[in-house]
Scaffold this active site. Structure first.
Site, PDB file in Angstrom:
ATOM      1  N   HIS A  14      39.016  40.348  40.136  1.00  0.00           N
ATOM      2  CA  HIS A  14      38.266  39.645  41.179  1.00  0.00           C
ATOM      3  C   HIS A  14      39.235  39.138  42.247  1.00  0.00           C
ATOM      4  CE1 HIS A  14      34.923  37.512  42.963  1.00  0.00           C
ATOM      5  NE2 HIS A  14      34.130  37.925  41.988  1.00  0.00           N
TER       6      HIS A  14
ATOM      7  N   GLU B 252      35.399  45.063  43.761  1.00  0.00           N
ATOM      8  CA  GLU B 252      35.510  45.003  42.314  1.00  0.00           C
ATOM      9  C   GLU B 252      35.077  46.323  41.661  1.00  0.00           C
ATOM     10  OE1 GLU B 252      33.182  41.440  41.226  1.00  0.00           O
ATOM     11  OE2 GLU B 252      33.284  41.011  43.374  1.00  0.00           O
TER      12      GLU B 252
END
Length: 346
Positions: A181, A311
């Site tokens: 992340h 992501e």
């Protein structure tokens, strides 16, 4: 290749464990820094076309600020499963397994005690760092005993590699769909936000989402929409187009095709990040909601669209949609995933 140099130092001691900071210097201005908490990447340093070396990641201003964060996940490793799981449960061979719910009735980013909220054992390798953890159901609420390895390392030509490996050391199935992340801002001055950025995503479709940001199972073609990044697009302009539809920003899973998932570049300083993945999804999040009291790089106040998270993962909520991919890790099996960030300057 320049010989890599690994340094480490203790930056806080009055915690459950000493908070350790590791830096792996690849030479020529390229280096990454991470913490043993959350396997958190706090910086990736790289030069621009003028030789200015700067951190291309956005993160908290102080290293201890990363502790206990359950909102931004700056730089964190995410698991056992990235994204949202509807209803906080999954089914496998007529069995139902309850998962930790941390966003209403749903599970987000592995629950409150996911990878991001764990202390990891760290070992130095010839090419980088390896984080290891044995995770029991009592620790994170997921079924199955999972032995996890996360590796951050430099490869050739300034490629930064992230590798996830897990073995289900139990007789119970579990889920495994990890990701990173990290938020990118390629400007030297982070207060410029996403100005000067262009983005491409190798996807003809994205997932339809319900009001809880859960996939419905339907795919949407991106043609003639503000979600079409098949050709490189100016991010600021695309965000403006999205706001015309009363949408605050991007928080959408793309169905990517091919190993090259995305390319982020900076028009002003020449920095480029190409993302390659062995999975079929990419969640694109443009940091839409922020709290102004949060301080990030060099003490700057956080604001919306200050950076972008990209992501790579198997399409989210895949356990409820067989055509999204298989994220179940059956008993006594193993799985490995890899994400590669190719860094370059033009």
């Amino acid at each position: 290749m320049v010989n890599q140099v690994i340094t480490r130092k203790e930056i806080a001691s009055n915690l459950e464990r000493p908070l350790m900071q590791y830096t792996v210097n690849n030479g020529n201005g390229y280096a990454f820094t991470c913490l043993n908490y959350g396997a958190t990447l706090t910086s990736i340093m790289m030069p621009d076309r003028n030789g200015i070396i700067d951190n291309i990641l956005l993160g908290f201003n102080g290293p201890t600020d990363f502790l206990n964060d359950q909102t931004y996940f700056f730089g964190k490793a995410i698991g056992r499963v990235g994204g949202r799981i509807k209803g906080g449960l999954f089914h496998y061979k007529n069995q139902e397994f309850l998962l930790p719910r941390n966003e209403g009735d749903n599970t987000l980013h592995g629950g409150v005690n996911g990878f991001h909220h764990m202390w990891w054992d760290v070992s130095e390798t010839e090419k980088g760092l390896t984080f290891t953890k044995v995770i029991n159901p009592e620790m994170d609420g997921f079924p199955g005993k999972l032995e996890v390895t996360i590796t951050y390392r430099w490869g050739e030509n300034n490629q930064f590699h992230v590798e996830f490996y897990a073995i289900n050391k139990s007789d119970t199935p579990t889920l495994f769909n990890p990701t990173t992340h990290i938020y990118f801002n390629l400007n030297n001055d982070k207060l410029k936000g996403l100005n000067n950025h262009k983005l491409s995503i190798s996807a003809e479709q994205l997932l339809e989402l319900d009001q809880q940001q859960i996939p419905t199972g339907e795919f949407i073609n991106v043609t003639n929409t503000p979600f079409d990044f098949r050709k490189e697009q100016n991010l600021s302009e695309m965000l403006h187009s999205l706001k015309q539809l009363n949408i605050s920003g991007y928080d959408h899973p793309y169905h990517v095709t091919g190993p090259k998932a995305a390319r982020l570049s900076n028009l002003n300083n020449g920095r480029i990040v190409e993302i390659q993945s062995d999975r079929n999804g990419l969640v694109f999040y443009s940091l839409n909601k922020t709290h102004p009291h949060i301080k990030v790089n060099e003490g700057n106040h956080l604001f919306p669209h200050m950076a972008v998270a990209l992501e790579p993962q198997t399409l989210p909520d895949a356990n409820h949609h067989p055509d999204f991919g298989d994220i179940v890790l059956p008993a006594n099996t193993e799985k490995k995933y890899e994400i590669t960030y190719k860094l370059s300057v033009i």
